[in-house]
Design a protein around this motif. Structure first.
Motif, PDB file in Angstrom:
ATOM      1  N   HIS A 238      24.212 -24.892 -25.502  1.00 11.72           N
ATOM      2  CA  HIS A 238      24.866 -23.719 -24.711  1.00 11.72           C
ATOM      3  C   HIS A 238      26.316 -23.750 -25.081  1.00 11.72           C
ATOM      4  O   HIS A 238      27.537 -22.575 -25.499  1.00 11.72           O
ATOM      5  CB  HIS A 238      25.011 -23.049 -23.221  1.00 11.72           C
ATOM      6  CG  HIS A 238      25.493 -22.593 -22.754  1.00 11.72           C
ATOM      7  ND1 HIS A 238      25.234 -21.095 -22.669  1.00 11.72           N
ATOM      8  CD2 HIS A 238      26.908 -22.391 -22.313  1.00 11.72           C
ATOM      9  CE1 HIS A 238      25.780 -20.367 -21.585  1.00 11.72           C
ATOM     10  NE2 HIS A 238      27.165 -21.184 -21.733  1.00 11.72           N
ATOM     11  N   ALA A 239      27.542 -24.643 -25.147  1.00 10.67           N
ATOM     12  CA  ALA A 239      28.576 -25.171 -24.714  1.00 10.67           C
ATOM     13  C   ALA A 239      29.192 -24.971 -26.396  1.00 10.67           C
ATOM     14  O   ALA A 239      29.941 -24.014 -26.671  1.00 10.67           O
ATOM     15  CB  ALA A 239      28.468 -26.392 -24.855  1.00 10.67           C
ATOM     16  N   LEU A 240      27.816 -25.522 -27.318  1.00 11.42           N
ATOM     17  CA  LEU A 240      28.055 -25.333 -28.787  1.00 11.42           C
ATOM     18  C   LEU A 240      28.430 -23.262 -28.889  1.00 11.42           C
ATOM     19  O   LEU A 240      28.975 -23.451 -29.644  1.00 11.42           O
ATOM     20  CB  LEU A 240      27.444 -25.970 -29.524  1.00 11.42           C
ATOM     21  CG  LEU A 240      27.505 -27.401 -29.656  1.00 11.42           C
ATOM     22  CD1 LEU A 240      26.342 -28.506 -30.088  1.00 11.42           C
ATOM     23  CD2 LEU A 240      28.772 -27.916 -30.817  1.00 11.42           C
ATOM     24  N   ALA A 241      27.009 -23.034 -28.587  1.00 13.72           N
ATOM     25  CA  ALA A 241      27.612 -21.851 -28.582  1.00 13.72           C
ATOM     26  C   ALA A 241      28.511 -21.055 -28.339  1.00 13.72           C
ATOM     27  O   ALA A 241      29.010 -20.442 -29.372  1.00 13.72           O
ATOM     28  CB  ALA A 241      25.342 -20.735 -27.677  1.00 13.72           C
ATOM     29  N   ALA A 242      28.675 -21.104 -27.360  1.00 15.82           N
ATOM     30  CA  ALA A 242      29.543 -20.205 -26.838  1.00 15.82           C
ATOM     31  C   ALA A 242      31.201 -20.609 -27.814  1.00 15.82           C
ATOM     32  O   ALA A 242      32.227 -20.232 -27.581  1.00 15.82           O
ATOM     33  CB  ALA A 242      30.217 -21.240 -25.452  1.00 15.82           C
ATOM     34  N   SER A 243      31.776 -22.327 -27.822  1.00 18.42           N
ATOM     35  CA  SER A 243      32.729 -22.711 -28.745  1.00 18.42           C
ATOM     36  C   SER A 243      32.572 -21.863 -30.488  1.00 18.42           C
ATOM     37  O   SER A 243      33.670 -21.465 -30.557  1.00 18.42           O
ATOM     38  CB  SER A 243      32.515 -24.663 -28.817  1.00 18.42           C
ATOM     39  OG  SER A 243      33.165 -24.389 -28.202  1.00 18.42           O
ATOM     40  N   LEU A 244      31.380 -21.402 -30.203  1.00 21.32           N
ATOM     41  CA  LEU A 244      31.559 -20.968 -31.603  1.00 21.32           C
ATOM     42  C   LEU A 244      32.384 -19.435 -31.739  1.00 21.32           C
ATOM     43  O   LEU A 244      32.975 -19.157 -32.389  1.00 21.32           O
ATOM     44  CB  LEU A 244      29.972 -20.935 -32.570  1.00 21.32           C
ATOM     45  CG  LEU A 244      29.969 -19.954 -33.874  1.00 21.32           C
ATOM     46  CD1 LEU A 244      31.160 -20.757 -34.889  1.00 21.32           C
ATOM     47  CD2 LEU A 244      28.347 -20.305 -33.995  1.00 21.32           C
ATOM     48  N   LYS A 245      31.014 -18.986 -30.864  1.00 23.09           N
ATOM     49  CA  LYS A 245      31.514 -17.482 -30.526  1.00 23.09           C
ATOM     50  C   LYS A 245      32.961 -17.133 -30.003  1.00 23.09           C
ATOM     51  O   LYS A 245      33.708 -16.119 -30.131  1.00 23.09           O
ATOM     52  CB  LYS A 245      30.568 -16.846 -28.947  1.00 23.09           C
ATOM     53  CG  LYS A 245      31.176 -15.128 -28.942  1.00 23.09           C
ATOM     54  CD  LYS A 245      29.765 -15.022 -27.960  1.00 23.09           C
ATOM     55  CE  LYS A 245      29.817 -14.315 -27.121  1.00 23.09           C
ATOM     56  NZ  LYS A 245      29.434 -13.464 -25.697  1.00 23.09           N
ATOM     57  N   ASP A 246      33.534 -18.511 -29.554  1.00 22.91           N
ATOM     58  CA  ASP A 246      34.830 -17.757 -29.308  1.00 22.91           C
ATOM     59  C   ASP A 246      35.869 -18.412 -30.183  1.00 22.91           C
ATOM     60  O   ASP A 246      37.156 -18.413 -30.600  1.00 22.91           O
ATOM     61  CB  ASP A 246      35.572 -18.820 -27.898  1.00 22.91           C
ATOM     62  CG  ASP A 246      35.181 -18.254 -26.834  1.00 22.91           C
ATOM     63  OD1 ASP A 246      34.390 -17.259 -26.794  1.00 22.91           O
ATOM     64  OD2 ASP A 246      35.277 -19.398 -25.093  1.00 22.91           O
ATOM     65  N   GLY A 247      35.446 -18.977 -31.715  1.00 21.45           N
ATOM     66  CA  GLY A 247      36.610 -19.193 -32.952  1.00 21.45           C
ATOM     67  C   GLY A 247      36.532 -19.688 -33.357  1.00 21.45           C
ATOM     68  O   GLY A 247      37.211 -20.288 -33.775  1.00 21.45           O
ATOM     69  N   MET A 248      35.962 -21.407 -32.271  1.00 24.72           N
ATOM     70  CA  MET A 248      36.433 -22.398 -32.529  1.00 24.72           C
ATOM     71  C   MET A 248      35.743 -22.929 -34.157  1.00 24.72           C
ATOM     72  O   MET A 248      34.649 -22.453 -34.512  1.00 24.72           O
ATOM     73  CB  MET A 248      36.122 -23.917 -31.624  1.00 24.72           C
ATOM     74  CG  MET A 248      35.965 -22.976 -30.723  1.00 24.72           C
ATOM     75  SD  MET A 248      38.531 -23.653 -30.263  1.00 24.72           S
ATOM     76  CE  MET A 248      38.664 -21.790 -29.484  1.00 24.72           C
ATOM     77  N   VAL A 249      36.494 -23.993 -34.803  1.00 26.38           N
ATOM     78  CA  VAL A 249      35.475 -24.625 -35.825  1.00 26.38           C
ATOM     79  C   VAL A 249      34.864 -25.163 -35.760  1.00 26.38           C
ATOM     80  O   VAL A 249      34.474 -26.372 -36.930  1.00 26.38           O
ATOM     81  CB  VAL A 249      37.080 -24.422 -37.023  1.00 26.38           C
ATOM     82  CG1 VAL A 249      37.378 -23.078 -37.720  1.00 26.38           C
ATOM     83  CG2 VAL A 249      38.013 -25.390 -36.858  1.00 26.38           C
ATOM     84  N   GLN A 250      35.348 -26.625 -35.009  1.00 22.88           N
ATOM     85  CA  GLN A 250      34.659 -27.537 -34.707  1.00 22.88           C
ATOM     86  C   GLN A 250      34.576 -28.256 -33.247  1.00 22.88           C
ATOM     87  O   GLN A 250      35.640 -27.567 -32.702  1.00 22.88           O
ATOM     88  CB  GLN A 250      35.093 -29.334 -35.047  1.00 22.88           C
ATOM     89  CG  GLN A 250      36.852 -29.348 -35.251  1.00 22.88           C
ATOM     90  CD  GLN A 250      36.593 -30.881 -35.314  1.00 22.88           C
ATOM     91  OE1 GLN A 250      35.710 -31.028 -36.094  1.00 22.88           O
ATOM     92  NE2 GLN A 250      38.121 -31.084 -35.844  1.00 22.88           N
ATOM     93  N   MET A 251      33.413 -28.863 -32.941  1.00 25.74           N
ATOM     94  CA  MET A 251      33.498 -29.165 -31.499  1.00 25.74           C
ATOM     95  C   MET A 251      33.727 -31.232 -31.373  1.00 25.74           C
ATOM     96  O   MET A 251      33.128 -31.776 -32.550  1.00 25.74           O
ATOM     97  CB  MET A 251      32.368 -29.114 -30.443  1.00 25.74           C
ATOM     98  CG  MET A 251      33.003 -30.131 -28.914  1.00 25.74           C
ATOM     99  SD  MET A 251      31.107 -29.212 -28.389  1.00 25.74           S
ATOM    100  CE  MET A 251      31.788 -27.574 -27.387  1.00 25.74           C
ATOM    101  N   ILE A 252      34.416 -32.117 -30.709  1.00 26.29           N
ATOM    102  CA  ILE A 252      34.775 -33.547 -30.825  1.00 26.29           C
ATOM    103  C   ILE A 252      34.457 -33.721 -29.685  1.00 26.29           C
ATOM    104  O   ILE A 252      34.875 -33.007 -28.887  1.00 26.29           O
ATOM    105  CB  ILE A 252      36.548 -33.338 -31.572  1.00 26.29           C
ATOM    106  CG1 ILE A 252      37.318 -33.304 -30.495  1.00 26.29           C
ATOM    107  CG2 ILE A 252      36.281 -33.219 -32.696  1.00 26.29           C
ATOM    108  CD1 ILE A 252      38.459 -33.974 -30.349  1.00 26.29           C
ATOM    109  N   LEU A 253      34.098 -34.644 -29.620  1.00 31.72           N
ATOM    110  CA  LEU A 253      33.351 -35.353 -27.794  1.00 31.72           C
ATOM    111  C   LEU A 253      34.269 -37.514 -28.684  1.00 31.72           C
ATOM    112  O   LEU A 253      33.751 -37.776 -29.387  1.00 31.72           O
ATOM    113  CB  LEU A 253      32.299 -34.749 -27.445  1.00 31.72           C
ATOM    114  CG  LEU A 253      31.554 -35.556 -28.365  1.00 31.72           C
ATOM    115  CD1 LEU A 253      30.862 -37.173 -27.892  1.00 31.72           C
ATOM    116  CD2 LEU A 253      30.694 -34.716 -28.103  1.00 31.72           C
ATOM    117  N   GLU A 254      34.638 -37.988 -26.627  1.00 30.27           N
ATOM    118  CA  GLU A 254      34.255 -39.123 -27.400  1.00 30.27           C
ATOM    119  C   GLU A 254      32.771 -39.614 -26.147  1.00 30.27           C
ATOM    120  O   GLU A 254      32.389 -38.512 -24.929  1.00 30.27           O
ATOM    121  CB  GLU A 254      35.085 -39.876 -26.183  1.00 30.27           C
ATOM    122  CG  GLU A 254      36.399 -39.122 -26.468  1.00 30.27           C
ATOM    123  CD  GLU A 254      36.964 -38.416 -26.827  1.00 30.27           C
ATOM    124  OE1 GLU A 254      38.711 -38.196 -28.121  1.00 30.27           O
ATOM    125  OE2 GLU A 254      37.006 -38.090 -26.007  1.00 30.27           O
TER     126      GLU A 254
END
Length: 159
Positions: free
Chosen positions: A99-115
């Motif tokens: 869900h977090a990935l899909a929402a981030s993509l929809k919001d125009g993000m190009v990548q997700m990072i995490l530690e």
């Protein structure tokens, strides 16, 4: 209130919605159950800004998990994801992450990072299975009982 009999909770009975300040008592309890060094209420309150996305995995009024993502320019940074310990290993974390990935993509993000803690093999395996790649390490990033623990830095590119 967190249900005491979690085995009755089915994934199809859960929804993901925006996390609100009203949810904080349940979130703080989950944080305490999930982490040796939990975030404080003040840290969570600082995340209720336009540049953050906060998600709650719920069944009815019960918050069973949450995710906190910070947006900076075109990058989503997954800062915190936590589930009730009784739900781990049953697909709920994967659903919340997706869900977090899909929402981030929809919001125009190009990548997700995490530690992720270097010793957290379960979480690392989940992230790798969802398409994240390790892109580096942060020495001594996390506090632990014996001092500090390294973090694996992982990224998921949407493009």
């Amino acid at each position: 209130m967190i249900p005491s009999v979690l085995r009755q909770v089915e994934l199809q009975d859960m929804d993901v919605r925006a996390l609100t300040e009203i949810d904080l008592p349940q979130v703080l309890e989950l944080e305490r159950l999930g982490y040796s060094h939990p975030w404080t209420e003040g840290v969570f309150l600082d995340c209720f800004k336009d540049t953050y996305r906060l998600w709650a995995m719920v069944q009815g009024t019960d918050v069973l998990g949450y995710a906190v993502i910070s947006y900076m320019v075109d990058e989503a940074h997954l800062l915190n994801i936590c589930l009730h310990p009784g739900l781990r290993g049953h697909g709920a974390g994967r659903r919340l992450l997706r869900h977090a990935l899909a929402a981030s993509l929809k919001d125009g993000m190009v990548q997700m990072i995490l530690e992720v803690r270097a010793g957290n093999d379960v979480a690392s395996t989940l992230y790798l299975s969802e398409g994240f790649e390790e892109i580096g390490r942060r020495p001594g990033y996390y506090p632990d009982a014996n001092g500090r623990e390294d973090a694996r830095v992982m990224a998921y590119r949407f493009t």
